[in-house]
Each structure stands twice: as C-alpha cells, then as structure tokens.
Design a protein around this motif. Structure first.
Motif, PDB file in Angstrom:
ATOM      1  N   ALA A  24      17.193  -4.322 -15.364  1.00 22.72           N
ATOM      2  CA  ALA A  24      17.766  -3.181 -16.122  1.00 22.72           C
ATOM      3  C   ALA A  24      16.654  -2.418 -17.019  1.00 22.72           C
ATOM      4  O   ALA A  24      15.560  -3.175 -17.151  1.00 22.72           O
ATOM      5  CB  ALA A  24      18.724  -3.901 -17.087  1.00 22.72           C
ATOM      6  N   GLU A  25      17.047  -1.397 -17.293  1.00 21.05           N
ATOM      7  CA  GLU A  25      15.872  -0.410 -18.071  1.00 21.05           C
ATOM      8  C   GLU A  25      16.105  -0.440 -19.667  1.00 21.05           C
ATOM      9  O   GLU A  25      14.941  -0.260 -20.241  1.00 21.05           O
ATOM     10  CB  GLU A  25      15.952   1.039 -17.373  1.00 21.05           C
ATOM     11  CG  GLU A  25      15.449   1.311 -15.940  1.00 21.05           C
ATOM     12  CD  GLU A  25      15.589   2.367 -15.494  1.00 21.05           C
ATOM     13  OE1 GLU A  25      15.823   3.400 -16.336  1.00 21.05           O
ATOM     14  OE2 GLU A  25      15.318   2.623 -14.249  1.00 21.05           O
ATOM     15  N   PHE A  26      17.104  -0.831 -19.898  1.00 24.41           N
ATOM     16  CA  PHE A  26      17.381  -1.130 -21.616  1.00 24.41           C
ATOM     17  C   PHE A  26      17.101   0.385 -22.269  1.00 24.41           C
ATOM     18  O   PHE A  26      16.307   0.511 -23.124  1.00 24.41           O
ATOM     19  CB  PHE A  26      16.777  -2.166 -22.193  1.00 24.41           C
ATOM     20  CG  PHE A  26      16.997  -3.419 -21.699  1.00 24.41           C
ATOM     21  CD1 PHE A  26      18.248  -4.048 -21.968  1.00 24.41           C
ATOM     22  CD2 PHE A  26      16.198  -4.311 -20.787  1.00 24.41           C
ATOM     23  CE1 PHE A  26      18.734  -5.025 -21.862  1.00 24.41           C
ATOM     24  CE2 PHE A  26      16.746  -5.437 -20.657  1.00 24.41           C
ATOM     25  CZ  PHE A  26      17.946  -5.804 -20.809  1.00 24.41           C
ATOM     26  N   ASN A  27      17.505   1.335 -21.538  1.00 29.60           N
ATOM     27  CA  ASN A  27      17.443   2.667 -22.028  1.00 29.60           C
ATOM     28  C   ASN A  27      18.120   2.957 -23.473  1.00 29.60           C
ATOM     29  O   ASN A  27      19.111   2.213 -23.621  1.00 29.60           O
ATOM     30  CB  ASN A  27      17.791   3.775 -21.213  1.00 29.60           C
ATOM     31  CG  ASN A  27      16.991   4.095 -19.926  1.00 29.60           C
ATOM     32  OD1 ASN A  27      15.698   4.020 -20.199  1.00 29.60           O
ATOM     33  ND2 ASN A  27      17.571   4.359 -18.761  1.00 29.60           N
ATOM     34  N   GLY A  28      17.602   3.621 -24.317  1.00 29.81           N
ATOM     35  CA  GLY A  28      18.352   3.895 -25.458  1.00 29.81           C
ATOM     36  C   GLY A  28      19.589   4.613 -25.042  1.00 29.81           C
ATOM     37  O   GLY A  28      19.575   5.381 -23.905  1.00 29.81           O
ATOM     38  N   ALA A  29      20.709   4.421 -25.419  1.00 31.80           N
ATOM     39  CA  ALA A  29      21.827   5.020 -24.907  1.00 31.80           C
ATOM     40  C   ALA A  29      22.344   6.162 -24.972  1.00 31.80           C
ATOM     41  O   ALA A  29      23.166   6.780 -24.073  1.00 31.80           O
ATOM     42  CB  ALA A  29      23.064   3.995 -24.979  1.00 31.80           C
ATOM     43  N   ASP A  30      21.827   6.886 -26.013  1.00 31.27           N
ATOM     44  CA  ASP A  30      22.391   8.356 -26.434  1.00 31.27           C
ATOM     45  C   ASP A  30      22.141   9.215 -24.811  1.00 31.27           C
ATOM     46  O   ASP A  30      23.053   9.961 -24.556  1.00 31.27           O
ATOM     47  CB  ASP A  30      21.685   8.795 -27.386  1.00 31.27           C
ATOM     48  CG  ASP A  30      20.230   8.056 -27.845  1.00 31.27           C
ATOM     49  OD1 ASP A  30      19.897   7.373 -27.064  1.00 31.27           O
ATOM     50  OD2 ASP A  30      19.983   8.410 -29.128  1.00 31.27           O
ATOM     51  N   GLY A  31      21.021   9.000 -24.277  1.00 29.89           N
ATOM     52  CA  GLY A  31      20.679   9.853 -22.915  1.00 29.89           C
ATOM     53  C   GLY A  31      21.703   9.543 -22.106  1.00 29.89           C
ATOM     54  O   GLY A  31      22.201  10.517 -21.366  1.00 29.89           O
ATOM     55  N   GLU A  32      22.255   8.444 -21.976  1.00 25.64           N
ATOM     56  CA  GLU A  32      23.223   7.920 -21.010  1.00 25.64           C
ATOM     57  C   GLU A  32      24.622   8.396 -21.215  1.00 25.64           C
ATOM     58  O   GLU A  32      25.364   8.757 -20.354  1.00 25.64           O
ATOM     59  CB  GLU A  32      23.024   6.389 -20.682  1.00 25.64           C
ATOM     60  CG  GLU A  32      21.816   6.041 -19.957  1.00 25.64           C
ATOM     61  CD  GLU A  32      21.598   4.493 -20.259  1.00 25.64           C
ATOM     62  OE1 GLU A  32      22.226   3.690 -20.953  1.00 25.64           O
ATOM     63  OE2 GLU A  32      20.488   4.115 -19.448  1.00 25.64           O
ATOM     64  N   ALA A  33      24.870   8.601 -22.404  1.00 24.25           N
ATOM     65  CA  ALA A  33      26.104   9.115 -22.962  1.00 24.25           C
ATOM     66  C   ALA A  33      26.237  10.481 -22.617  1.00 24.25           C
ATOM     67  O   ALA A  33      27.158  10.793 -22.074  1.00 24.25           O
ATOM     68  CB  ALA A  33      26.383   8.954 -24.377  1.00 24.25           C
ATOM     69  N   GLU A  34      25.046  11.254 -22.715  1.00 25.90           N
ATOM     70  CA  GLU A  34      25.255  12.673 -22.225  1.00 25.90           C
ATOM     71  C   GLU A  34      25.381  12.828 -20.709  1.00 25.90           C
ATOM     72  O   GLU A  34      26.309  13.387 -20.379  1.00 25.90           O
ATOM     73  CB  GLU A  34      23.684  13.118 -22.385  1.00 25.90           C
ATOM     74  CG  GLU A  34      23.281  13.389 -23.828  1.00 25.90           C
ATOM     75  CD  GLU A  34      21.834  13.872 -24.176  1.00 25.90           C
ATOM     76  OE1 GLU A  34      21.373  13.653 -25.390  1.00 25.90           O
ATOM     77  OE2 GLU A  34      21.384  14.433 -23.195  1.00 25.90           O
ATOM     78  N   GLU A  35      24.789  11.784 -19.786  1.00 30.56           N
ATOM     79  CA  GLU A  35      25.245  11.909 -18.546  1.00 30.56           C
ATOM     80  C   GLU A  35      26.762  11.557 -18.398  1.00 30.56           C
ATOM     81  O   GLU A  35      27.305  12.421 -17.444  1.00 30.56           O
ATOM     82  CB  GLU A  35      24.633  10.816 -18.006  1.00 30.56           C
ATOM     83  CG  GLU A  35      22.963  11.101 -17.545  1.00 30.56           C
ATOM     84  CD  GLU A  35      22.138   9.833 -17.072  1.00 30.56           C
ATOM     85  OE1 GLU A  35      22.968   8.841 -16.443  1.00 30.56           O
ATOM     86  OE2 GLU A  35      21.127   9.789 -17.251  1.00 30.56           O
ATOM     87  N   ALA A  36      27.362  10.774 -19.061  1.00 30.92           N
ATOM     88  CA  ALA A  36      28.688  10.281 -19.129  1.00 30.92           C
ATOM     89  C   ALA A  36      29.457  11.639 -19.120  1.00 30.92           C
ATOM     90  O   ALA A  36      30.450  11.971 -18.537  1.00 30.92           O
ATOM     91  CB  ALA A  36      29.202   9.160 -19.639  1.00 30.92           C
ATOM     92  N   ILE A  37      29.012  12.446 -20.534  1.00 33.42           N
ATOM     93  CA  ILE A  37      29.689  13.636 -20.711  1.00 33.42           C
ATOM     94  C   ILE A  37      29.766  14.579 -19.410  1.00 33.42           C
ATOM     95  O   ILE A  37      30.706  15.200 -19.015  1.00 33.42           O
ATOM     96  CB  ILE A  37      29.281  14.117 -21.868  1.00 33.42           C
ATOM     97  CG1 ILE A  37      29.673  13.410 -22.844  1.00 33.42           C
ATOM     98  CG2 ILE A  37      29.607  15.328 -22.032  1.00 33.42           C
ATOM     99  CD1 ILE A  37      28.985  13.576 -24.341  1.00 33.42           C
ATOM    100  N   THR A  38      28.340  14.652 -18.798  1.00 28.47           N
ATOM    101  CA  THR A  38      28.249  15.721 -17.773  1.00 28.47           C
ATOM    102  C   THR A  38      29.085  15.231 -16.593  1.00 28.47           C
ATOM    103  O   THR A  38      29.511  16.201 -15.742  1.00 28.47           O
ATOM    104  CB  THR A  38      26.707  15.619 -17.518  1.00 28.47           C
ATOM    105  OG1 THR A  38      25.929  15.234 -18.636  1.00 28.47           O
ATOM    106  CG2 THR A  38      26.550  17.248 -17.347  1.00 28.47           C
ATOM    107  N   GLU A  39      29.275  13.949 -16.523  1.00 29.18           N
ATOM    108  CA  GLU A  39      29.965  13.686 -15.427  1.00 29.18           C
ATOM    109  C   GLU A  39      31.463  14.133 -15.319  1.00 29.18           C
ATOM    110  O   GLU A  39      32.084  14.652 -14.381  1.00 29.18           O
ATOM    111  CB  GLU A  39      30.084  12.140 -15.272  1.00 29.18           C
ATOM    112  CG  GLU A  39      29.886  11.597 -13.935  1.00 29.18           C
ATOM    113  CD  GLU A  39      29.724   9.992 -14.107  1.00 29.18           C
ATOM    114  OE1 GLU A  39      30.562   9.430 -13.988  1.00 29.18           O
ATOM    115  OE2 GLU A  39      28.485   9.427 -14.027  1.00 29.18           O
ATOM    116  N   ILE A  40      31.994  13.899 -16.684  1.00 30.60           N
ATOM    117  CA  ILE A  40      33.406  14.223 -17.028  1.00 30.60           C
ATOM    118  C   ILE A  40      33.371  15.850 -16.917  1.00 30.60           C
ATOM    119  O   ILE A  40      34.333  16.475 -16.375  1.00 30.60           O
ATOM    120  CB  ILE A  40      33.995  13.958 -18.256  1.00 30.60           C
ATOM    121  CG1 ILE A  40      34.044  12.479 -18.093  1.00 30.60           C
ATOM    122  CG2 ILE A  40      35.287  14.265 -18.467  1.00 30.60           C
ATOM    123  CD1 ILE A  40      34.261  11.646 -19.378  1.00 30.60           C
TER     124      ILE A  40
END
Lengths: 97, 250
Positions: A24-40
C-alpha cells in the motif's frame, strides 16, 4: 506503567499496517476522496481554491510537525506543572502534621 | 492489568479482521476546499454557526464559574491540535487522522469543543490547505459538532450503565471519532448522490471507505484519550472535581 503499556498499544496499532500491508502507498486520503467524487460525478469541478497552499510536501510536513509539537509542548507543560503542584501540596501537608 | 490484556486481544482481533477483509485504498479526512457545491457549503455553515455561538457562551460560563480550569481548557485544545496533526497509517492502506475532540468533550461538554475544534479546522484550512474555508462549515459540523455530541451521548450513557470511567472515556472517544467520519460520508453523499441508487448508494460507498480506515484510528484515539485522562486523574483531581467529572457530580 499502565500508560506505557497503553502507549505501546497505540504504536503497535500505527505500525502494524505498515508491516501487514507493504504494497500500500498510505496516501493522505484527501486526494483519494477527490477521486471518489470524480467517479460519482465526473463533471464536478471545485469552484474555490485554497487561498494559500504550502509550496511543497516538505513545507507542509513542517507545518504539520509544528502543529503537533506546539500541542505536545503544552500537554507536557500542563502535566508536568500538575505533577509538581501535587508534590508540593503533599509536602506542605506533611509539614503541617 | 486484566483489562489491558483484554483490550490487547480485542485490538489484535480487529487488526486481523481488517487484514483479512478486502483492502480498499480510498478514504478521506476533511472535505477539501471547493469540493462541496455552493448550496451545501452554505447549508452546513448555517447549521454549524448556532452551535459555535452556543459554544462560545458555554466556554464563557465555565470560565466565569471555574477560572481555575482555564489551563485545562488549553489542554483540551492542545490535545485536538496534536491529534488532528497525526496522520496515522491504517490497515486499509491509506492514512487518516484522529479528531481529538473526545477529551475536551468529557471535560467541558460538547459545546465547548465545537469552538476549539473549529479553531483547529480553521488553522488547518488556512495554513495547511487541509480542508477549506468553503467547506469549513461542513467539516466543523462533522468534527466539532456531531463528533462531540456523539462522544457526550456515549459518555453519559456509559456512566449511567455504571461502566468504569476509563472504559467510558475510551468508548466515547472511539465512537466520537467514528461518528465524525460517518457524518462526513453523509455530507459527501448528500452533495454527490450516485446516479444509480442516489444518496443512499453514495453514502454506502463513502461510509464503507471511511469506517474501515477509521476504525483502527478510532482505537488509537480512544487509547490516547484514556492516557491523558489517567494523568489528569492523578495530578489534577481538583480541577476534575470542579468540573464534576469525579466526586459528587459524576
């Protein structure tokens, strides 16, 4: 003693994922939340930008460290002061007896 | 000691559980700047502001009644400050951070923490580009309003059931932390309903993501809160009595 054990438990909890999940990359999750939003909602564009952003990851981590350090300093001072106060009070009580 | 063993076993069990269950790398902390549509940004601001105002009054009242507890209020703020800066890796393979509002809620009540939590969020929004000004209302509502309220409810419930003080503190901080991120998922779901399944499907998506990541962090938060509370019980009994945490009022 009890506190030391408890603290070790916290360290273990924080370290365990690093060992268990090496890929795992243990990314700070804010960036990944943005991705989830863009997905929806692929059309969504943020309409407001941060007024100021730390110019680099290093500066950002510096600020995070400062935040934690200032807080920890205060906690340490508070606990130390409380401990000393209690000691002095006990001594004063002994003298009175 | 036996309690610690039980806690250790429970923790390991949780860790193993999440190890085995699927690893999903998506999670979030605060809602980022600009990532809530304008109407939702305003909506959460409007909801949060009355709580902040009531919080200011609550702090003023406590400080007037017990000026001796001023330093302890600082401690509650400092604790949130430290914990929300700690990005801890979680079993799901991403990192998130605890909220730290549990300690102050038990000490000073949920409203006081609304103010302290919002100040911390404001600092992070301005200096760290973490969270944001437009989303501050929503983030304040989840971390500084809902989190403390849940913490407070769990704490009072535990005390009513005669659960030990340490366990009550742990559980309330734990659920306050989880609750904060559940509310965040809900806020995101309301703003971004899925095309199929609507708000509920989105909520399931965001909440599934969050709660997994957050569980191990919530355990950390609970334990850290208990550690500080242990110190306070040992060295600052007078202030705790004033705030009726221990002694006659508890």
């Amino acid at each position: 003693m009890k506190n030391i054990l408890l603290f070790m438990l916290v360290v273990l909890l924080a370290a365990a994922p690093l060992v268990m999940n090496r890929a795992a990359e243990f990314n700070g999750a804010d960036g990944e939340a943005e991705e989830a939003i863009t997905e929806i909602n692929p059309d969504y564009t943020p309409w407001f930008d941060a007024l100021w952003e730390p110019p680099s990851g290093e500066v950002e981590s510096l600020l995070f460290v400062l935040q934690a350090a200032v807080g920890a300093l205060f906690i340490g001072y508070f606990i130390g002061a409380g401990r000393m106060k209690k000691k002095l009070e006990e001594k004063a009580a002994e003298r009175l007896q | 000691m036996r309690n610690i063993h039980k806690l250790a076993i429970a923790t390991m069990a949780l860790v193993c559980y999440f190890w085995i269950s699927s690893l999903q790398p998506v999670a979030a902390m605060h809602i980022m700047e600009g990532f809530l549509p304008l109407k939702w940004a305003i909506f959460w601001w409007v909801l949060a502001i009355p709580f902040i105002a009531a919080g200011v009054r609550s702090i003023q009242k406590t400080m007037k009644q017990h000026p001796e507890t001023k330093m302890m209020l600082g401690l509650a703020g400092a604790f949130t400050f430290v914990l929300s800066a700690l990005k801890i890796p979680s079993v799901t393979g991403s990192s998130s951070h605890p909220t730290g509002v549990g300690l102050g809620t038990v000490l000073f009540g949920p409203l006081a923490m609304t103010v302290l939590g919002t100040i911390v969020l404001l600092f992070q929004a301005l200096l760290l580009a973490h969270g944001g000004l437009t989303t501050l209302g929503a983030n304040a509502f989840s971390m500084a309003v809902a989190g403390p309220l849940i913490t407070y409810a769990v704490y009072k419930g535990c005390r009513k059931l005669h659960i030990s003080f340490a366990a009550a503190v742990f559980l309330s901080a734990f659920f306050g932390d989880l609750g904060t991120y559940t509310v965040t998922s809900f806020q995101l779901a309301l703003a971004f309903p899925a095309e199929v399944g609507g708000v509920f499907a989105s909520f399931a998506k965001f909440a599934g993501i969050f709660s997994l990541t957050q569980v191990s962090l919530a355990v950390c938060e609970g334990i850290l809160t208990v550690i500080v509370m242990n110190w306070l019980m040992k060295y600052n009994e007078n202030e705790l009595k004033l705030l009726s945490i221990v002694g006659k009022g508890a």
